[in-house]
Design a protein around this motif. Structure first.
Motif, PDB file in Angstrom:
ATOM      1  N   VAL A  33     -31.711  16.460  69.499  1.00 45.90           N
ATOM      2  CA  VAL A  33     -30.473  16.379  68.454  1.00 45.90           C
ATOM      3  C   VAL A  33     -30.582  17.658  67.336  1.00 45.90           C
ATOM      4  O   VAL A  33     -31.709  17.721  66.590  1.00 45.90           O
ATOM      5  CB  VAL A  33     -30.334  15.227  67.732  1.00 45.90           C
ATOM      6  N   HIS A  34     -29.616  18.328  67.050  1.00 47.32           N
ATOM      7  CA  HIS A  34     -29.574  19.611  66.253  1.00 47.32           C
ATOM      8  C   HIS A  34     -28.746  19.362  65.298  1.00 47.32           C
ATOM      9  O   HIS A  34     -28.742  19.949  64.124  1.00 47.32           O
ATOM     10  CB  HIS A  34     -29.121  20.775  67.058  1.00 47.32           C
ATOM     11  N   GLU A  35     -27.774  18.332  65.162  1.00 47.02           N
ATOM     12  CA  GLU A  35     -26.595  18.190  64.047  1.00 47.02           C
ATOM     13  C   GLU A  35     -27.482  17.202  62.991  1.00 47.02           C
ATOM     14  O   GLU A  35     -26.990  17.423  61.832  1.00 47.02           O
ATOM     15  CB  GLU A  35     -25.564  17.576  64.592  1.00 47.02           C
ATOM     16  N   TYR A  36     -28.433  16.681  63.013  1.00 45.98           N
ATOM     17  CA  TYR A  36     -29.310  15.662  62.310  1.00 45.98           C
ATOM     18  C   TYR A  36     -30.645  16.321  62.271  1.00 45.98           C
ATOM     19  O   TYR A  36     -31.176  16.572  63.247  1.00 45.98           O
ATOM     20  CB  TYR A  36     -28.985  14.048  62.142  1.00 45.98           C
ATOM     21  N   CYS A  37     -31.348  15.911  60.997  1.00 45.59           N
ATOM     22  CA  CYS A  37     -32.677  16.292  60.868  1.00 45.59           C
ATOM     23  C   CYS A  37     -33.478  15.666  59.901  1.00 45.59           C
ATOM     24  O   CYS A  37     -32.963  14.791  59.089  1.00 45.59           O
ATOM     25  CB  CYS A  37     -32.525  17.868  60.455  1.00 45.59           C
ATOM     26  N   GLY A  38     -34.823  16.194  59.873  1.00 43.04           N
ATOM     27  CA  GLY A  38     -35.613  15.544  58.794  1.00 43.04           C
ATOM     28  C   GLY A  38     -35.332  16.302  57.392  1.00 43.04           C
ATOM     29  O   GLY A  38     -34.512  17.006  57.357  1.00 43.04           O
ATOM     30  N   HIS A  39     -36.185  15.687  56.388  1.00 42.73           N
ATOM     31  CA  HIS A  39     -35.811  16.166  54.931  1.00 42.73           C
ATOM     32  C   HIS A  39     -36.991  15.781  53.976  1.00 42.73           C
ATOM     33  O   HIS A  39     -37.740  14.851  54.314  1.00 42.73           O
ATOM     34  CB  HIS A  39     -34.559  15.312  54.302  1.00 42.73           C
ATOM     35  N   GLY A  40     -36.594  16.300  52.932  1.00 44.46           N
ATOM     36  CA  GLY A  40     -37.702  15.901  51.773  1.00 44.46           C
ATOM     37  C   GLY A  40     -37.017  14.562  51.425  1.00 44.46           C
ATOM     38  O   GLY A  40     -35.985  14.183  51.636  1.00 44.46           O
ATOM     39  N   VAL A  41     -38.079  13.769  50.684  1.00 36.67           N
ATOM     40  CA  VAL A  41     -37.710  12.710  50.287  1.00 36.67           C
ATOM     41  C   VAL A  41     -38.767  12.122  49.167  1.00 36.67           C
ATOM     42  O   VAL A  41     -39.725  12.866  49.000  1.00 36.67           O
ATOM     43  CB  VAL A  41     -37.895  11.432  51.598  1.00 36.67           C
TER      44      VAL A  41
END
Length: 254
Positions: free
Chosen positions: A162-170
């Motif tokens: 999946v390329h439209e959603y991703c990990g992130h800072g948190v």
């Protein structure tokens, strides 16, 4: 802006993450045939309230404490009393806890009863992707090193990423910079990983295409071709000489 956390903040995030790990320890055995996703969500609400926390997704106006996505649902599945789990289902659960202003974030995919060899392979490969992404998350590397580690394993296995959603800072908010794609980018920000970063690494791997669609509820993301999806996630903290996985219970922790 990337928020670098100090020792006190990381300790607060760690406590939230350990609470989330305990929630999963109690929740996963309840993911079985005949239970509704609404019942699973209520269990999460009750657990989080019992420890003095708040479901983190409430701050995002999500209608549940847990995103519960089944089979071709990739992320953000809305829990419901009408959605009954069946044997053979793939149930992805994504939960965050706000504990005193410190945010944890983790996801698991639970196979219910016997599942096909193809689903077992997808589960195994996604776990390998998460492990590789965490191993690449080291001070001195760049965010693209995480993306490349995740993508290469899934792509070699013939699965869609999946390329439209991703990990992130948190940690202090649900979603912070930087974004952590699961597909290597040809452009855009690619910050260096430095001590004090707290990151949510979350491969979303599909049995078919990596393309996704958004349902009319404006939350649930599904695979574009109806294939099964798998989602796993950990929150990690970066230190000068190591990276700590916060959302796991170590031996002796309860």
């Amino acid at each position: 802006m990337i928020r670098i956390k100090n020792e006190k903040q990381i300790d607060g995030i760690r406590k939230s993450c350990k609470a989330l790990a305990r929630l999963y320890q109690a929740l996963i055995p309840r993911v079985r045939e005949g239970i509704s996703t609404g019942e699973l969500d209520k269990f999460c609400v009750d657990f989080i309230k019992s420890i003095g926390g708040i479901p983190a997704w409430y701050s995002q106006n999500f209608p549940g404490a847990a995103c519960i996505s089944v089979n071709d649902e990739v992320i953000h599945g809305i829990p419901s009393a009408k959605r009954i789990i069946k044997n053979g289902d793939f149930v992805s659960i994504d939960i965050g806890i706000d504990l005193g202003g410190y945010i944890s974030d983790s996801a698991v995919t639970v196979p219910v009863g016997p599942v096909s060899p193809e689903k077992q392979k997808l589960l195994s490969v996604t776990a390998d992707c998460l492990k590789a992404g965490i191993e690449a998350c080291r001070a001195g590397n760049r965010i693209s090193d995480i993306s490349r580690a995740v993508f290469d394993i899934a792509d070699a296995a013939g699965f869609g990423v999946v390329h439209e959603y991703c990990g992130h800072g948190v940690g202090l908010k649900v979603h912070e910079d930087p974004q952590i794609p699961n597909v290597p980018s040809r452009g855009g920000p690619n910050p260096r990983i430095v001590p004090g970063m707290v990151l949510a690494i979350e491969p979303m791997i599909n049995m078919g295409t990596g393309d996704v669609d958004l349902l009319d509820d404006d939350w649930t993301v599904v695979t574009a071709d109806g294939s099964v999806s798998c989602h796993m996630e950990h929150t990690v903290a970066v230190f000068p000489d190591h990276t700590e996985v916060l959302t796991v219970l170590n031996p002796g922790e309860a």
